[in-house]
Design a protein around this motif. Structure first.
Motif, PDB file in Angstrom:
ATOM      1  N   PHE A  26      16.255  -1.082 -47.733  1.00 34.88           N
ATOM      2  CA  PHE A  26      15.699  -0.409 -46.554  1.00 34.88           C
ATOM      3  C   PHE A  26      16.354  -0.925 -45.277  1.00 34.88           C
ATOM      4  O   PHE A  26      16.739  -0.142 -44.398  1.00 34.88           O
ATOM      5  N   LEU A  27      16.493  -2.251 -45.174  1.00 40.51           N
ATOM      6  CA  LEU A  27      17.113  -2.830 -43.986  1.00 40.51           C
ATOM      7  C   LEU A  27      18.579  -2.440 -43.881  1.00 40.51           C
ATOM      8  O   LEU A  27      19.087  -2.209 -42.780  1.00 40.51           O
ATOM      9  N   PHE A  28      19.263  -2.344 -45.017  1.00 38.47           N
ATOM     10  CA  PHE A  28      20.669  -1.929 -44.996  1.00 38.47           C
ATOM     11  C   PHE A  28      20.811  -0.527 -44.405  1.00 38.47           C
ATOM     12  O   PHE A  28      21.645  -0.289 -43.528  1.00 38.47           O
ATOM     13  N   VAL A  29      20.004   0.400 -44.887  1.00 38.95           N
ATOM     14  CA  VAL A  29      20.069   1.781 -44.387  1.00 38.95           C
ATOM     15  C   VAL A  29      19.699   1.829 -42.906  1.00 38.95           C
ATOM     16  O   VAL A  29      20.358   2.500 -42.100  1.00 38.95           O
ATOM     17  N   LEU A  30      18.650   1.084 -42.525  1.00 34.52           N
ATOM     18  CA  LEU A  30      18.186   1.080 -41.137  1.00 34.52           C
ATOM     19  C   LEU A  30      19.266   0.554 -40.195  1.00 34.52           C
ATOM     20  O   LEU A  30      19.599   1.193 -39.185  1.00 34.52           O
ATOM     21  N   PHE A  31      19.846  -0.596 -40.537  1.00 27.24           N
ATOM     22  CA  PHE A  31      20.869  -1.199 -39.660  1.00 27.24           C
ATOM     23  C   PHE A  31      22.168  -0.399 -39.678  1.00 27.24           C
ATOM     24  O   PHE A  31      22.863  -0.321 -38.664  1.00 27.24           O
ATOM     25  N   LEU A  32      22.487   0.189 -40.817  1.00 29.70           N
ATOM     26  CA  LEU A  32      23.711   0.995 -40.892  1.00 29.70           C
ATOM     27  C   LEU A  32      23.599   2.227 -40.002  1.00 29.70           C
ATOM     28  O   LEU A  32      24.555   2.572 -39.295  1.00 29.70           O
ATOM     29  N   ILE A  33      22.436   2.878 -40.000  1.00 29.62           N
ATOM     30  CA  ILE A  33      22.224   4.037 -39.130  1.00 29.62           C
ATOM     31  C   ILE A  33      22.305   3.623 -37.669  1.00 29.62           C
ATOM     32  O   ILE A  33      22.981   4.272 -36.850  1.00 29.62           O
ATOM     33  N   PHE A  34      21.624   2.539 -37.342  1.00 31.56           N
ATOM     34  CA  PHE A  34      21.642   2.059 -35.958  1.00 31.56           C
ATOM     35  C   PHE A  34      23.057   1.710 -35.523  1.00 31.56           C
ATOM     36  O   PHE A  34      23.513   2.112 -34.448  1.00 31.56           O
ATOM     37  N   TYR A  35      23.763   0.982 -36.370  1.00 32.25           N
ATOM     38  CA  TYR A  35      25.120   0.541 -36.043  1.00 32.25           C
ATOM     39  C   TYR A  35      26.065   1.734 -35.923  1.00 32.25           C
ATOM     40  O   TYR A  35      26.950   1.754 -35.057  1.00 32.25           O
ATOM     41  N   SER A  36      25.885   2.752 -36.786  1.00 32.08           N
ATOM     42  CA  SER A  36      26.775   3.916 -36.797  1.00 32.08           C
ATOM     43  C   SER A  36      26.553   4.830 -35.595  1.00 32.08           C
ATOM     44  O   SER A  36      27.449   5.596 -35.229  1.00 32.08           O
ATOM     45  N   VAL A  37      25.374   4.770 -34.991  1.00 25.95           N
ATOM     46  CA  VAL A  37      25.068   5.618 -33.838  1.00 25.95           C
ATOM     47  C   VAL A  37      25.361   4.894 -32.529  1.00 25.95           C
ATOM     48  O   VAL A  37      26.026   5.441 -31.626  1.00 25.95           O
ATOM     49  N   ILE A  38      24.874   3.679 -32.403  1.00 25.38           N
ATOM     50  CA  ILE A  38      24.967   2.958 -31.127  1.00 25.38           C
ATOM     51  C   ILE A  38      26.376   2.443 -30.865  1.00 25.38           C
ATOM     52  O   ILE A  38      26.835   2.429 -29.723  1.00 25.38           O
ATOM     53  N   LEU A  39      27.078   1.997 -31.902  1.00 31.72           N
ATOM     54  CA  LEU A  39      28.437   1.486 -31.694  1.00 31.72           C
ATOM     55  C   LEU A  39      29.375   2.548 -31.122  1.00 31.72           C
ATOM     56  O   LEU A  39      30.058   2.295 -30.120  1.00 31.72           O
ATOM     57  N   PRO A  40      29.449   3.756 -31.704  1.00 32.29           N
ATOM     58  CA  PRO A  40      30.285   4.797 -31.087  1.00 32.29           C
ATOM     59  C   PRO A  40      29.820   5.161 -29.676  1.00 32.29           C
ATOM     60  O   PRO A  40      30.647   5.541 -28.831  1.00 32.29           O
TER      61      PRO A  40
END
Length: 312
Positions: A26-40
């Motif tokens: 769950f944390l992997f999916v949550l952080f991956l989504i956050f990282y994939s949106v906010i970083l760009p």
């Protein structure tokens, strides 16, 4: 293999955020989504500021550098954290651990000094508006940014020099998802009381002092603005100062919590560490952008300029 400082530890075991497989996924999916949106989004902020001539003021120059620093800062620990969610044996080498400590403190301290440079920019804009262009020239702005990087480097080197001399010969488990001085120093096979005091002074006390200096500076500037003649320009400058205060709070609050309490484990340590190393840094430029209509307008013009450049 032993290192030159006498340590028998060649790697550290990271216990991570949770030992439960379902929570890890769950944390992997949550952080991956956050990282994939906010970083760009942060990259877009940099490209917008660099590509729009209307955003050529020192304020936006500093913001672009802040976004770049935040991107670098969030590239130190989150990638390994995401990879470790799929690893049964989460380890980091001794050298990798020291590298994490170096870059965390290097980039974190550079951000602190950059925020102080941004505060100086607002001081000149409010207190010396007629001399603003000459006092905040491109050369001065580059010098302030360079000083921020140099200050961060000096602070980080001090941390690493102090900790790399410690012997590690026994336990090697870190109850976190990355290496930091507050965790690593407790594993040393020697008395670290004096070193803890030095670390507290260089990281904790100095962070609190910078935090108070920034808050007092912005408070004085806001009082001065309120006492002046109200106008649209004054309201805009005041809004910018308020945004800077918000960024100062969200950046310094977790750092003060981590480095100002005794080097012992508390139940909120991991939660605060996640916000400190993953969430808040990437959010700083986003918060600034959402409160700034000029950047939003420039982002809307960005596709048009891109098509124009392709047409030429």
């Amino acid at each position: 293999m032993e290192h030159e400082n006498g340590t028998g530890v060649t790697e550290f075991v990271l216990l991570g955020l949770s030992q439960t497989r379902e929570i890890q996924l769950f944390l992997f999916v949550l952080f991956l989504i956050f990282y994939s949106v906010i970083l760009p989004a942060n990259i877009l902020i940099i490209l917008t500021i660099q590509g729009d001539p209307h955003l050529g003021s020192p304020m936006y120059f500093f913001l672009a550098n802040l976004a770049f620093l935040d991107i670098c800062y969030c590239s130190v620990t989150p990638p390994k954290m995401l990879a470790d969610f799929f690893s049964r044996h989460k380890t980091i080498s001794y050298g990798g651990c020291m590298a994490q400590i170096f870059f965390i403190h290097f980039l974190g301290a550079a951000e602190v000094f950059l925020l102080m440079g941004m505060a100086f920019d607002r001081y000149v804009a409010i207190c010396h508006p007629l001399r603003y262009a000459s006092m905040m020239s491109r050369e001065v702005c580059c010098a302030l940014v360079g000083a921020a990087w140099a200050g961060g480097f000096m602070h980080s080197i001090l941390q690493v020099v102090l900790i790399i001399r410690l012997p590690f010969c026994g336990p090697n488990e870190l109850d976190n998802f990355f290496c930091d001085i507050t965790q690593v120093i407790k594993l040393a096979c020697t008395d670290v009381y004096v070193l803890e005091f030095l670390m507290f002074f260089s990281s904790g006390f100095s962070t609190v002092m910078c935090f108070l200096i920034l808050l007092i500076s912005y408070a004085v500037l806001l009082v001065r603005l309120r006492a002046g003649d109200p106008s649209k320009g004054t309201s805009k400058v005041a809004s910018t100062c308020v945004t800077h205060v918000i960024i100062v709070f969200i950046m310094f609050s977790p750092a003060i919590y981590i480095y100002c309490h005794p080097f012992h484990t508390f139940f909120l340590d991991k939660v605060v560490s996640v916000f400190h190393t993953v969430v808040f840094p990437l959010m700083n430029p986003i918060i600034y952008t959402l409160r700034n209509k000029e950047i939003i307008s420039a982002m809307k013009r960005l596709p048009g300029r891109h098509r124009l450049c392709r047409g030429k």
